[in-house]
Structures are given as structure tokens and as C-alpha cells.
Enzyme design. Structure first.
Site, mmCIF file in Angstrom:
data_model
loop_
_atom_site.group_PDB
_atom_site.id
_atom_site.type_symbol
_atom_site.label_atom_id
_atom_site.label_comp_id
_atom_site.label_asym_id
_atom_site.label_seq_id
_atom_site.Cartn_x
_atom_site.Cartn_y
_atom_site.Cartn_z
ATOM 1 N N HIS A 83 2.186 5.831 7.783
ATOM 2 C CA HIS A 83 1.418 4.623 7.468
ATOM 3 C C HIS A 83 -0.055 4.934 7.237
ATOM 4 C CE1 HIS A 83 2.255 0.498 6.920
ATOM 5 N NE2 HIS A 83 1.924 0.005 8.082
ATOM 6 N N PHE A 117 -6.521 -3.153 12.588
ATOM 7 C CA PHE A 117 -5.209 -2.561 12.360
ATOM 8 C C PHE A 117 -4.742 -2.935 10.961
ATOM 9 C CE2 PHE A 117 -5.554 -1.542 16.711
ATOM 10 C CZ PHE A 117 -4.766 -0.404 16.867
ATOM 11 N N ASN A 133 -2.420 -4.552 9.609
ATOM 12 C CA ASN A 133 -2.050 -5.935 9.274
ATOM 13 C C ASN A 133 -3.256 -6.864 9.130
ATOM 14 O OD1 ASN A 133 0.311 -4.669 9.839
ATOM 15 N ND2 ASN A 133 1.039 -6.123 11.356
ATOM 16 N N ASP A 179 0.223 3.744 1.677
ATOM 17 C CA ASP A 179 1.585 4.272 1.712
ATOM 18 C C ASP A 179 2.519 3.304 0.992
ATOM 19 O OD1 ASP A 179 0.991 2.466 3.982
ATOM 20 O OD2 ASP A 179 3.080 2.787 4.534
ATOM 21 N N ASN A 197 2.087 -4.290 4.592
ATOM 22 C CA ASN A 197 1.366 -5.306 5.380
ATOM 23 C C ASN A 197 -0.138 -5.318 5.161
ATOM 24 O OD1 ASN A 197 3.663 -6.376 6.565
ATOM 25 N ND2 ASN A 197 3.670 -4.831 8.182
#
Length: 194
Positions: A24, A70, A72, A97, A118
Site C-alpha cells: 500500500h 492515513f 483513507n 498502488d 481508498n
């Protein structure tokens, strides 16, 4: 219509050493390598919810950015940095990614949806549309939907990691074209493999 060049490249990932080597975080790998090549270091900027470094491509300065939110919540950091530097989303390259591409595949793209990523989902929500450039770094897919979270938060195999790093090296070669706004030429060179 003529596309403006790039003023900023944003790598997506999760902050913290425990995530650094994960699939990620390939977006972070990419901008980290650019900063290192330019002898620049990332510095935290709390008002921008991220870390900034000075980059350059073929002598043209370009900012490098990593959200400290983060994955998200990438939209908040991106909206802050674009507003602060008065950068249009179309002058921005988001490096992320991509589960839909095999490890070793890499694609440049403008606009479109989030494809389940996300960070992109949050950015599109924050900006109101997808009118920015993306560098999609393939990480492969585990094959089962339930396995996606452990997959993206896991480390690639040695072979996959080599393939990803090779793909990133190819992308770095065409970056000067993208930074200059010559996206179709950059795409042609990147997407045509000898």
C-alpha cells in the site's frame, strides 16, 4: 487542449515504519526515491497534514508530498497542500498502488474513478472530481476479495518487489515529459515495453 505541466507529485501511503515496506506504500517509495535522487529530505508540515520535499525533473523544480494522514484520509492533506501552494489538481500527479495491475505494470492516467483505492476515493471526495494525473503502480491482486486488506498491508515477495522497483525506474525516465506537460508522449514511452 494543452495540459499544464506538473507542479507537485504526491505519494500515497500510510505513515509509520510498520507500513513502510507494504504494498500500500509504493506511492511513498516512489517519491522517497525522487527526493533521495535530488538530495532532498522530507520535512513534516503540520498545517498541510503531510511531509514536503523539494524535487526536480530535468532541471524543473517540482514539489514532492506525502500525506501524514492515513491512506483513507488522504483527501484532507491533498486539499490543504493544493490550496496552500495554489496548485490546480490538473498540475498534480498522485502516485498510488493499484490492485488491477500486475506487479511490474505501471500506467499514467488522467481523471477517472478511484477503482476501489481508498486514498483516491477520499481525494476525489475532497476535490469534488478526479481531474488529476495518476501514476498507477501495479501490486497484483490476491485473487480473493476477502484477502485484499492483508494483501495491501503485507509486503510483496522479493520477485514482486524487484518488478515494482523496475517499473518505478521506467516511470522516472518519462517523468521529465510529464512534468513538462507532454503526457501523451510520456504515456506512449511508459506503456510501450520493448
Amino acid at each position: 487542449r494543452h495540459m499544464p505541466g506538473l507542479k507537485i507529485m504526491v505519494g500515497l501511503g500510510n505513515p509509520g515504519t510498520e507500513y513502510l515496506a507494504t504494498r500500500h506504500n509504493v506511492g511513498f517509495w516512489f517519491v522517497d526515491a525522487l527526493a533521495q535522487a535530488g538530495g532532498s529530505e522530507f520535512r513534516a508540515d503540520s498545517k498541510l497534514h503531510g511531509m514536503l520535499a523539494a524535487g526536480e525533473s530535468a532541471g524543473v523544480p517540482v514539489r514532492l508530498f506525502k500525506p501524514s494522514t492515513f491512506m483513507n484520509h488522504s483527501g484532507r492533506a491533498l486539499a490543504a497542500v493544493l490550496a496552500y501552494f495554489r496548485i490546480d489538481p490538473a498540475e498534480c500527479l498522485i502516485v498510488h498502488d493499484d490492485l488491477d495491475l500486475a506487479a511490474g505494470d505501471i500506467r499514467l492516467k488522467f481523471d477517472g474513478g478511484h477503482g476501489g483505492q481508498n486514498g483516491l476515493r477520499d481525494i476525489i471526495k475532497a476535490l469534488g472530481d478526479g481531474g488529476f494525473h495518476r501514476l498507477r503502480i501495479g501490486i497484483g491482486h490476491p485473487g480473493i476479495r476477502e484477502q485484499v486488506t492483508p494483501w495491501v498491508l503485507g509486503r510483496p515477495s522479493a520477485a514482486d518487489q524487484d518488478a515494482i522497483l523496475d517499473a518505478m525506474a521506467r516511470a522516472r525516465e518519462v517523468l521529465p515529459l510529464a512534468v513538462a506537460g507532454q503526457f501523451s508522449e510520456a504515456m506512449k514511452q511508459l506503456h510501450t515495453r520493448a
